[in-house]
Design a protein around this motif. Structure first.
Motif, PDB file in Angstrom:
ATOM      1  N   UNK A 128       0.960  -0.747  -0.177  1.00 60.41           N
ATOM      2  CA  UNK A 128       0.458   0.149   0.288  1.00 60.41           C
ATOM      3  C   UNK A 128       0.796   1.469  -0.133  1.00 60.41           C
ATOM      4  N   UNK A 129       1.960   1.164   0.676  1.00 64.33           N
ATOM      5  CA  UNK A 129       2.403   2.756   0.976  1.00 64.33           C
ATOM      6  C   UNK A 129       3.805   2.845   0.084  1.00 64.33           C
ATOM      7  N   UNK A 130       4.155   1.360  -0.705  1.00 61.91           N
ATOM      8  CA  UNK A 130       4.144   1.127  -1.927  1.00 61.91           C
ATOM      9  C   UNK A 130       4.062   1.859  -3.310  1.00 61.91           C
ATOM     10  N   UNK A 131       2.744   2.213  -3.342  1.00 57.34           N
ATOM     11  CA  UNK A 131       1.639   2.553  -4.592  1.00 57.34           C
ATOM     12  C   UNK A 131       0.848   4.330  -3.729  1.00 57.34           C
ATOM     13  N   UNK A 132       1.491   4.458  -3.252  1.00 53.91           N
ATOM     14  CA  UNK A 132       0.605   5.559  -1.477  1.00 53.91           C
ATOM     15  C   UNK A 132       0.633   6.606  -3.483  1.00 53.91           C
ATOM     16  N   UNK A 133       0.730   6.539  -4.428  1.00 53.39           N
ATOM     17  CA  UNK A 133       0.854   7.748  -5.828  1.00 53.39           C
ATOM     18  C   UNK A 133      -0.759   7.374  -6.196  1.00 53.39           C
ATOM     19  N   UNK A 134      -0.608   6.241  -5.945  1.00 52.63           N
ATOM     20  CA  UNK A 134      -2.298   5.624  -6.261  1.00 52.63           C
ATOM     21  C   UNK A 134      -2.991   5.557  -5.677  1.00 52.63           C
ATOM     22  N   UNK A 135      -3.590   5.791  -4.553  1.00 53.96           N
ATOM     23  CA  UNK A 135      -4.482   6.044  -3.558  1.00 53.96           C
ATOM     24  C   UNK A 135      -4.897   7.588  -3.794  1.00 53.96           C
ATOM     25  N   UNK A 136      -6.357   7.361  -4.210  1.00 60.08           N
ATOM     26  CA  UNK A 136      -7.170   8.512  -4.626  1.00 60.08           C
ATOM     27  C   UNK A 136      -8.034   9.062  -2.942  1.00 60.08           C
ATOM     28  N   UNK A 137      -7.392   9.781  -2.245  1.00 56.18           N
ATOM     29  CA  UNK A 137      -7.869   9.880  -0.620  1.00 56.18           C
ATOM     30  C   UNK A 137      -9.148  10.586  -0.821  1.00 56.18           C
ATOM     31  N   UNK A 138      -9.730  11.525  -2.085  1.00 56.44           N
ATOM     32  CA  UNK A 138     -10.942  11.831  -2.174  1.00 56.44           C
ATOM     33  C   UNK A 138     -11.944  10.628  -2.364  1.00 56.44           C
ATOM     34  N   UNK A 139     -11.340   9.562  -3.125  1.00 55.22           N
ATOM     35  CA  UNK A 139     -12.310   8.389  -2.757  1.00 55.22           C
ATOM     36  C   UNK A 139     -12.744   7.983  -1.909  1.00 55.22           C
ATOM     37  N   UNK A 140     -11.523   7.605  -1.138  1.00 54.45           N
ATOM     38  CA  UNK A 140     -11.454   6.870  -0.179  1.00 54.45           C
ATOM     39  C   UNK A 140     -12.616   7.492   0.667  1.00 54.45           C
ATOM     40  N   UNK A 176     -14.659   9.769   0.096  1.00 54.80           N
ATOM     41  CA  UNK A 176     -16.767   9.199   0.310  1.00 54.80           C
ATOM     42  C   UNK A 176     -16.606   7.950   0.606  1.00 54.80           C
ATOM     43  N   UNK A 177     -15.996   7.408   0.214  1.00 57.97           N
ATOM     44  CA  UNK A 177     -16.316   6.016   0.312  1.00 57.97           C
ATOM     45  C   UNK A 177     -17.381   5.709   1.893  1.00 57.97           C
ATOM     46  N   UNK A 178     -15.565   6.298   2.647  1.00 55.90           N
ATOM     47  CA  UNK A 178     -15.936   6.254   4.177  1.00 55.90           C
ATOM     48  C   UNK A 178     -17.034   7.309   4.885  1.00 55.90           C
ATOM     49  N   UNK A 179     -17.858   8.617   4.190  1.00 52.48           N
ATOM     50  CA  UNK A 179     -18.634   9.337   4.351  1.00 52.48           C
ATOM     51  C   UNK A 179     -20.159   8.621   4.286  1.00 52.48           C
ATOM     52  N   UNK A 180     -20.261   7.598   3.338  1.00 47.10           N
ATOM     53  CA  UNK A 180     -20.706   6.712   2.550  1.00 47.10           C
ATOM     54  C   UNK A 180     -21.859   6.246   3.551  1.00 47.10           C
TER      55      UNK A 180
END
Length: 253
Positions: A32-44, A46-50
């Protein structure tokens, strides 16, 4: 995790099997940390709040912690902040700790060890004198036993199990009796429960030829779990004992 109310023995066997199984596969946090550049925090986010409001249960605790952790990793990447601290994890002694608040306040923990208690949740962490330890003689992880503190005359210490391939394997095995008690007690009559401390009785444990292999330890635990029953347990027995211990402890101060 809820057991199916079929009959006493059936429910107990279900709880025994579940005690040794994590709620989900452990996360590969290094990946997960190696691919940190690919993480979309805004999408996460939104998923958390949903999912709000979240029911209070073990699966939601794990889900929300994972989402929040990935969001934090993404934001640290965007700001150019380090993902690891200079300290080694205080639990496993293998990976680097994370540079944010963790359960281990002294030098921190790695994300793998942070996640472990949520993969094997237990309501009462009554480990007693057992704990995970590194066995330098065999070069493996194991379980050790120690009772008695500084100033106590009667002290007991022993290497109980050796041969685990990793800290996480040893931890999962250590927590299994408490996990069993948590799952099985949910099916017990109100006010009764299975005593987690009674699942690793010292008398029977020290009759074994120690140290045990991981396989023999699991077999020992399963044998003790099969003996467990809420029948004959006084209602609120654990709470009564805790209250008495607390009262007499304060009386001696």
């Amino acid at each position: 995790m809820n057991i199916v109310p079929h009959d006493h023995a059936f429910g107990r066997d279900q709880a025994i099997d579940a005690a040794f199984q994590p709620l989900d596969a452990p996360t590969d946090w290094d990946a997960v940390i190696r691919d940190a550049a690919q993480i979309n925090p805004e999408a996460l986010i939104a998923e958390l709040r949903a999912g709000e409001p979240y029911a209070v249960n073990e699966l939601n605790v794990l889900k929300t912690w994972r989402l929040n952790t990935k969001i934090r990793i993404a934001h640290r990447y965007r700001r150019g902040l380090p993902q690891h601290d200079k300290h080694t994890c205080a639990s496993c002694g293998v990976r680097a700790s994370v540079p944010t608040i963790t359960r281990e306040w002294r030098v921190g923990q790695c994300l793998h060890c942070e996640e472990m208690p949520m993969l094997f949740p237990a309501e009462r962490m009554d480990r007693g004198p057992l704990f995970v330890a590194w066995d330098s003689a065999s070069g493996t992880w194991g379980l050790a036993w120690q009772r008695g503190g500084v100033g106590d005359r009667d002290k007991t210490a022993a290497v109980v199990v050796i041969g685990f391939g990793s800290y996480w394997d040893a931890y999962a095995s250590l927590i299994a009796p408490m996990r069993f008690a948590t799952i099985y007690s949910r099916a017990c009559p109100p006010g009764t429960s299975v005593d987690a401390g009674a699942l690793t009785p010292a008398g029977e444990l020290f009759q074994q030829t120690l140290p045990l292999t991981p396989e023999r330890w699991v077999a020992f635990c399963r044998e003790q779990m099969k003996k467990a029953t809420p029948e004959g347990v006084e209602p609120y027995d654990w709470e009564i004992r805790q209250a008495c211990d607390s009262f007499f402890g304060k009386s001696q101060d």
